[in-house]
Design a protein around this motif. Structure first.
Motif, mmCIF file in Angstrom:
data_model
loop_
_atom_site.group_PDB
_atom_site.id
_atom_site.type_symbol
_atom_site.label_atom_id
_atom_site.label_comp_id
_atom_site.label_asym_id
_atom_site.label_seq_id
_atom_site.Cartn_x
_atom_site.Cartn_y
_atom_site.Cartn_z
ATOM 1 N N THR A 106 -18.993 -10.414 28.826
ATOM 2 C CA THR A 106 -18.355 -11.518 28.456
ATOM 3 C C THR A 106 -17.549 -11.259 27.098
ATOM 4 O O THR A 106 -17.967 -10.389 26.428
ATOM 5 N N SER A 107 -16.552 -11.934 26.970
ATOM 6 C CA SER A 107 -15.779 -11.701 25.757
ATOM 7 C C SER A 107 -15.352 -13.060 25.242
ATOM 8 O O SER A 107 -15.142 -14.066 25.848
ATOM 9 N N ALA A 108 -15.132 -12.700 23.921
ATOM 10 C CA ALA A 108 -14.741 -14.042 23.322
ATOM 11 C C ALA A 108 -13.120 -14.275 23.645
ATOM 12 O O ALA A 108 -12.539 -15.058 23.331
ATOM 13 N N CYS A 109 -12.303 -13.225 24.086
ATOM 14 C CA CYS A 109 -10.911 -12.943 24.557
ATOM 15 C C CYS A 109 -11.004 -13.796 25.551
ATOM 16 O O CYS A 109 -11.601 -13.629 26.490
ATOM 17 N N PRO A 110 -9.658 -14.706 25.583
ATOM 18 C CA PRO A 110 -9.368 -15.538 26.712
ATOM 19 C C PRO A 110 -8.973 -14.369 27.843
ATOM 20 O O PRO A 110 -8.106 -13.604 27.687
ATOM 21 N N GLY A 111 -9.484 -14.542 28.964
ATOM 22 C CA GLY A 111 -8.994 -13.752 30.235
ATOM 23 C C GLY A 111 -9.963 -12.575 30.273
ATOM 24 O O GLY A 111 -9.523 -11.690 31.048
ATOM 25 N N GLY A 112 -11.139 -12.399 29.599
ATOM 26 C CA GLY A 112 -12.066 -11.019 29.619
ATOM 27 C C GLY A 112 -11.914 -9.957 28.674
ATOM 28 O O GLY A 112 -11.556 -10.259 27.537
ATOM 29 N N ILE A 113 -12.290 -8.934 29.201
ATOM 30 C CA ILE A 113 -12.073 -7.751 28.234
ATOM 31 C C ILE A 113 -10.664 -7.368 28.107
ATOM 32 O O ILE A 113 -10.003 -7.010 28.939
ATOM 33 N N HIS A 114 -10.403 -6.820 26.930
ATOM 34 C CA HIS A 114 -9.008 -6.195 26.233
ATOM 35 C C HIS A 114 -9.335 -4.916 25.966
ATOM 36 O O HIS A 114 -10.400 -4.805 25.093
ATOM 37 N N ALA A 115 -8.552 -4.111 25.933
ATOM 38 C CA ALA A 115 -8.624 -2.632 25.506
ATOM 39 C C ALA A 115 -8.451 -2.830 24.061
ATOM 40 O O ALA A 115 -7.728 -3.821 23.497
ATOM 41 N N PRO A 116 -8.972 -1.937 23.143
ATOM 42 C CA PRO A 116 -8.709 -2.281 21.743
ATOM 43 C C PRO A 116 -7.246 -1.900 21.328
ATOM 44 O O PRO A 116 -6.469 -1.012 22.250
ATOM 45 N N ALA A 117 -6.635 -2.474 20.279
ATOM 46 C CA ALA A 117 -5.214 -2.296 20.205
ATOM 47 C C ALA A 117 -4.922 -0.776 19.635
ATOM 48 O O ALA A 117 -5.892 -0.198 18.916
ATOM 49 N N ARG A 118 -3.985 -0.158 19.937
ATOM 50 C CA ARG A 118 -3.760 1.196 19.545
ATOM 51 C C ARG A 118 -2.899 1.327 18.259
ATOM 52 O O ARG A 118 -1.994 0.418 18.097
#
Length: 101
Positions: free
Chosen positions: A6-18
């Motif tokens: 689960t993620s607080a980001c809308p749309g699910g899991i996101h890769a960390p910003a590079r």
């Protein structure tokens, strides 16, 4: 085994910003080819061995001198030729030696 994320980001899991990649701009350095005729044979030998080995410490070891003595020779050579560091000194020496040969 069932894994759920689960993620607080809308749309699910996101890769960390590079982090942005730093690419330095090339710097043009004018290298003087004067003063090399004033070098002692020992200073010239040290520069030549440093060019071959890539390391002052290893060149000093091959010559049978201490690292401190080698650094003193390099400092003297840089002062005689006006170069700020060993890299510039070595590049200019190679160019000078090719032109002088």
């Amino acid at each position: 085994m069932n894994l759920s994320f689960t993620s607080a980001c809308p749309g699910g899991i996101h890769a960390p910003a590079r982090a942005p990649v730093f690419v330095p701009k090339p710097v043009k350095v004018e290298l003087s080819l004067t003063g090399f005729e004033r070098l002692t044979p020992r200073e010239r030998e040290l520069i030549e061995r440093t060019i071959v080995t890539g390391v002052v410490k290893l060149a000093a070891e091959q010559m049978g001198i201490t690292n401190k003595t080698a650094e003193a020779h390099m400092l003297n050579a840089r002062e005689k030729t006006g170069h700020r560091n060993a890299i510039h000194l070595a590049i200019a020496y190679e160019r000078w030696a090719r032109g002088a040969a």
